[in-house]
Design an enzyme around this catalytic site. Structure first.
Site, short mmCIF file in Angstrom:
data_model
loop_
_atom_site.label_atom_id
_atom_site.label_comp_id
_atom_site.label_asym_id
_atom_site.label_seq_id
_atom_site.Cartn_x
_atom_site.Cartn_y
_atom_site.Cartn_z
N ALA A 60 0.84 -1.19 0.00
CA ALA A 60 0.00 0.00 0.00
C ALA A 60 0.88 1.25 0.00
O ALA A 60 1.64 1.49 0.93
CB ALA A 60 -0.92 -0.01 1.22
N TYR A 186 -9.69 1.97 5.38
CA TYR A 186 -8.92 3.14 4.95
C TYR A 186 -9.85 4.13 4.25
O TYR A 186 -11.08 3.96 4.25
CB TYR A 186 -7.72 2.70 4.11
CG TYR A 186 -6.78 1.82 4.89
CD1 TYR A 186 -6.25 2.25 6.12
CD2 TYR A 186 -6.46 0.54 4.45
CE1 TYR A 186 -5.41 1.43 6.87
CE2 TYR A 186 -5.61 -0.29 5.19
CZ TYR A 186 -5.09 0.16 6.41
OH TYR A 186 -4.28 -0.65 7.14
#
Length: 361
Positions: A60, A186
């Protein structure tokens, strides 16, 4: 007779062919300084290419500094971060793997400690942390206790533009597969899930408003990502909480994403709340999500979660339940899992080890 796909059959999407159906999931290493990849990442990811994986994602990667999970995350908000990423991408491609990257923004789960030092708790400013941003000023909870700042519409536009700019940098670095991280609590997940989004404007409320930010972000990224390269989205297909996001919501969103040029859905779930008591962790527990989205939205999918055995992974592909299997922890334990799986499935000719290792055969 049409030959059925199996774990070691190639997969072609747009202009990219993955040599087999094994993908290395994006796995944070918390080992960067200023978002720059280094020798650890070259060795970590490179060994998985040598081990035979078809698609390998860089972890990520934050599109802006405040979008990092921790101060030690990978980033792509600056041109100086391109060449360290390009070094890794070149090595992966040289050894037969498709170099992929997952672009991300941590949102309200930003600014936390490394998981092995303090289980990811929020860091104070004095410790190098910062306040996250989110659709609503609702803290994630548990150790991630710092309330985020509610985003303005200008903030939403700025983050959307940051995703676009990072996409351009990903191409410049030689990545050939792009994944947007819209899962695990997220930023994007916190917009589309009603558990975290209490807004009353065009980005909150009903389903259409809550998915707006994700659709807008995909649209601007796809516009600058080369037509010949695949674009995937990782989705939390359910919150596993009553009143939260559901698999039916995911199927509806997947159909919309397909229309915007998304090529594959990486089907994960959960982690938008601290309550994980309802999650039925176990072998292949998320595979049904990939199967339903593939069938009902008509979109290729990747299955992820507790996939550890060669026969298990092969069954998922052979029975059309997904188009790729994404391995995470199993790849941390064994970077040569694909080579060993090929032997176990009597597909050794489909995946040969590097010539330097051939004497071990």
């Amino acid at each position: 007779m049409i030959e059925r796909s199996h774990l070691f059959s190639p997969l072609t999407i747009r202009g990219v062919t993955v040599r087999n159906r094994i993908a290395v999931s994006p796995m944070c290493q918390y080992s960067c300084e200023d978002g720059l990849l280094n020798d650890w990442h070259l060795t970590h990811l490179g060994s998985r290419a040598i081990g035979g994986a078809g698609l390998i994602h860089v972890e990520a990667t934050a599109v802006e500094a405040r979008g990092r999970i921790s101060p030690w995350d990978s980033g792509l908000w600056s041109d100086r971060q391109i060449e360290p990423l390009a070094r890794v991408a070149r090595f992966l491609k040289q050894h037969g793997a498709v170099p992929g990257i997952q672009l991300a923004h941590a949102g309200r789960k930003a600014g936390t400690a490394r998981p092995w030092t303090d289980k990811g708790r929020s860091l104070s400013d004095a410790e190098g942390g910062w306040q996250g941003i989110a659709p609503s000023p609702v803290a994630f909870g548990g150790g991630i206790s710092r309330p985020p700042r509610e985003m303005t519409v200008d903030d939403i536009r700025a983050v959307r533009d940051a995703f676009r700019a990072a996409t351009v940098r990903a191409e410049a670095a030689g990545c050939e597969w792009l994944e947007l991280h819209a899962a695990h609590g997220y930023l994007l997940h916190s917009f589309y899930s009603p558990l975290a989004n209490t807004r009353g404007d065009a980005y909150g409320g009903g389903f259409e408003n809550r998915i707006r930010f994700t659709l807008e972000t995909v649209k601007v990224m796809r516009a600058v990502w080369p037509e010949q390269f695949p674009f995937a989205v990782r989705l939390s297909c359910t919150d596993w909480v009553e009143g939260g996001w559901t698999i039916e919501d995911s199927i509806a969103l997947a159909a919309r994403l397909k229309a915007e040029g998304v090529d594959l859905m990486d089907c994960s779930s959960a982690f938008n709340t601290t309550d994980i008591s309802a999650i039925p962790f176990g072998a292949g527990f998320q595979v049904p999500f990939a199967e339903r989205i593939r069938r009902e939205a008509g979109l290729p999918t990747g299955a992820v979660g507790c996939i550890t055995e060669a026969a298990q992974a092969d069954e998922i592909i052979r029975n059309g339940r997904a188009d790729l299997v994404f391995l995470a922890r199993e790849m941390l334990r064994n970077p040569y899992w694909p080579l060993q799986a090929a032997r176990a499935l009597h597909q050794g000719k489909a995946l040969a080890p590097p010539v330097q290792y051939a004497r071990a055969e």
